[in-house]
Design a protein around this motif. Structure first.
Motif, PDB file in Angstrom:
ATOM      1  N   ILE A  46      26.484  31.395  47.265  1.00 36.25           N
ATOM      2  CA  ILE A  46      26.219  32.105  46.009  1.00 36.25           C
ATOM      3  C   ILE A  46      25.801  33.545  46.276  1.00 36.25           C
ATOM      4  N   GLU A  47      24.968  33.734  47.305  1.00 31.94           N
ATOM      5  CA  GLU A  47      24.523  35.091  47.659  1.00 31.94           C
ATOM      6  C   GLU A  47      25.704  35.943  48.110  1.00 31.94           C
ATOM      7  N   LEU A  48      26.578  35.369  48.918  1.00 33.69           N
ATOM      8  CA  LEU A  48      27.739  36.129  49.382  1.00 33.69           C
ATOM      9  C   LEU A  48      28.704  36.423  48.236  1.00 33.69           C
ATOM     10  N   GLU A  49      28.875  35.488  47.310  1.00 37.55           N
ATOM     11  CA  GLU A  49      29.724  35.750  46.147  1.00 37.55           C
ATOM     12  C   GLU A  49      29.142  36.863  45.296  1.00 37.55           C
ATOM     13  N   ALA A  50      27.818  36.880  45.165  1.00 31.15           N
ATOM     14  CA  ALA A  50      27.170  37.946  44.402  1.00 31.15           C
ATOM     15  C   ALA A  50      27.376  39.299  45.079  1.00 31.15           C
ATOM     16  N   GLN A  51      27.275  39.325  46.404  1.00 31.98           N
ATOM     17  CA  GLN A  51      27.492  40.570  47.132  1.00 31.98           C
ATOM     18  C   GLN A  51      28.933  41.046  46.982  1.00 31.98           C
ATOM     19  N   VAL A  52      29.880  40.096  47.054  1.00 27.58           N
ATOM     20  CA  VAL A  52      31.288  40.459  46.906  1.00 27.58           C
ATOM     21  C   VAL A  52      31.540  41.004  45.508  1.00 27.58           C
ATOM     22  N   ALA A  53      30.973  40.354  44.492  1.00 31.19           N
ATOM     23  CA  ALA A  53      31.160  40.829  43.126  1.00 31.19           C
ATOM     24  C   ALA A  53      30.539  42.209  42.945  1.00 31.19           C
ATOM     25  N   LYS A  54      29.359  42.407  43.538  1.00 29.64           N
ATOM     26  CA  LYS A  54      28.688  43.711  43.447  1.00 29.64           C
ATOM     27  C   LYS A  54      29.530  44.786  44.120  1.00 29.64           C
ATOM     28  N   LEU A  55      30.063  44.482  45.297  1.00 29.43           N
ATOM     29  CA  LEU A  55      30.876  45.463  46.009  1.00 29.43           C
ATOM     30  C   LEU A  55      32.191  45.740  45.279  1.00 29.43           C
ATOM     31  N   GLN A  56      32.769  44.708  44.666  1.00 28.82           N
ATOM     32  CA  GLN A  56      33.992  44.926  43.895  1.00 28.82           C
ATOM     33  C   GLN A  56      33.713  45.802  42.680  1.00 28.82           C
ATOM     34  N   ASN A  57      32.610  45.535  41.992  1.00 30.06           N
ATOM     35  CA  ASN A  57      32.241  46.378  40.844  1.00 30.06           C
ATOM     36  C   ASN A  57      31.979  47.809  41.277  1.00 30.06           C
ATOM     37  N   HIS A  58      31.298  47.947  42.425  1.00 29.09           N
ATOM     38  CA  HIS A  58      31.000  49.275  42.953  1.00 29.09           C
ATOM     39  C   HIS A  58      32.302  49.998  43.311  1.00 29.09           C
ATOM     40  N   ASN A  59      33.218  49.279  43.940  1.00 27.82           N
ATOM     41  CA  ASN A  59      34.503  49.866  44.320  1.00 27.82           C
ATOM     42  C   ASN A  59      35.295  50.254  43.081  1.00 27.82           C
ATOM     43  N   ASP A  60      35.336  49.380  42.081  1.00 26.63           N
ATOM     44  CA  ASP A  60      36.042  49.702  40.843  1.00 26.63           C
ATOM     45  C   ASP A  60      35.426  50.916  40.156  1.00 26.63           C
ATOM     46  N   ALA A  61      34.098  50.973  40.140  1.00 24.82           N
ATOM     47  CA  ALA A  61      33.418  52.113  39.519  1.00 24.82           C
ATOM     48  C   ALA A  61      33.729  53.404  40.260  1.00 24.82           C
ATOM     49  N   LEU A  62      33.758  53.341  41.593  1.00 25.94           N
ATOM     50  CA  LEU A  62      34.072  54.542  42.370  1.00 25.94           C
ATOM     51  C   LEU A  62      35.515  54.984  42.148  1.00 25.94           C
ATOM     52  N   LEU A  63      36.428  54.013  42.085  1.00 22.74           N
ATOM     53  CA  LEU A  63      37.820  54.368  41.833  1.00 22.74           C
ATOM     54  C   LEU A  63      37.987  54.974  40.441  1.00 22.74           C
ATOM     55  N   LYS A  64      37.318  54.376  39.458  1.00 20.72           N
ATOM     56  CA  LYS A  64      37.389  54.912  38.100  1.00 20.72           C
ATOM     57  C   LYS A  64      36.748  56.292  38.040  1.00 20.72           C
ATOM     58  N   ASP A  65      35.612  56.457  38.742  1.00 18.06           N
ATOM     59  CA  ASP A  65      34.924  57.744  38.767  1.00 18.06           C
ATOM     60  C   ASP A  65      35.810  58.799  39.423  1.00 18.06           C
ATOM     61  N   ASN A  66      36.486  58.414  40.481  1.00 21.48           N
ATOM     62  CA  ASN A  66      37.386  59.349  41.148  1.00 21.48           C
ATOM     63  C   ASN A  66      38.543  59.728  40.230  1.00 21.48           C
ATOM     64  N   LYS A  67      39.045  58.756  39.488  1.00 27.15           N
ATOM     65  CA  LYS A  67      40.134  59.025  38.542  1.00 27.15           C
ATOM     66  C   LYS A  67      39.654  59.916  37.404  1.00 27.15           C
ATOM     67  N   ASP A  68      38.456  59.638  36.900  1.00 27.14           N
ATOM     68  CA  ASP A  68      37.921  60.419  35.790  1.00 27.14           C
ATOM     69  C   ASP A  68      37.394  61.777  36.222  1.00 27.14           C
TER      70      ASP A  68
END
Length: 166
Positions: A46-68
């Motif tokens: 569960i902890e590793l899934e939470a970390q993966v989800a957090k990193l995916q959200n962070h990556n998506d946010a960075l990609l969106k931020d870079n696009k915007d």
């Protein structure tokens, strides 16, 4: 051929009883160990899934931020927040009253959030007049404010001096 009746002897009965009790105890120990191990692995999963989800959200946010970023670089800067600092040392205002006054003032000038900095900069006297000409009442006390310092940026920084009405 005759099988001796060991089930009737007391010593054999105790050995069989001990074997059954030992098997039951061993079964519960194995179940406990398996449960503890499974619980630990489940928590780690569960902890590793939470970390993966957090990193995916962070990556998506960075990609969106870079696009915007390209889009925002061509847009004018806007006001994002208001930060107030109330100087009321001679009034000895406690933190609760200061916090309530800050909230009242922020409600009064909340309309500037989202506006362009150049527009707010041109109408700074209107912002000052809005705060200085308004009376704020808390607990049967009316407070007036004088603006000591006003900095207009993405975050508007306002330093106020509180005065109690007579």
């Amino acid at each position: 051929m005759h099988i001796p009746p060991y089930h009737k002897k007391r010593s054999w009965q105790l050995v069989m009883f001990g074997a059954v009790i030992g098997a039951i105890i061993a079964y519960f120990i194995i179940i406990y160990m398996y449960g503890a191990m499974y619980e630990k692995l489940l928590a780690e999963n569960i902890e590793l899934e939470a970390q993966v989800a957090k990193l995916q959200n962070h990556n998506d946010a960075l990609l969106k931020d870079n696009k915007d970023l390209d889009e925002k670089s061509q847009e004018p800067l806007t006001v994002n927040a208001i930060e107030l600092n109330i100087d009321g040392d001679e009034l000895r205002l406690d933190r609760l009253i200061k916090r309530q006054l800050e909230e009242l003032i922020k409600e009064e000038i909340n309309h500037v959030i989202g506006q362009e900095i150049s527009v707010v900069g041109k109408s700074d006297q209107l912002l000052i007049a809005t705060i200085e000409n308004k009376a704020f009442t808390i607990d049967d006390f009316t407070y007036y404010f004088t603006i000591n310092r006003l900095i207009i940026d993405e975050t508007i920084h306002i330093t106020l001096e509180a005065k109690l009405s007579n």
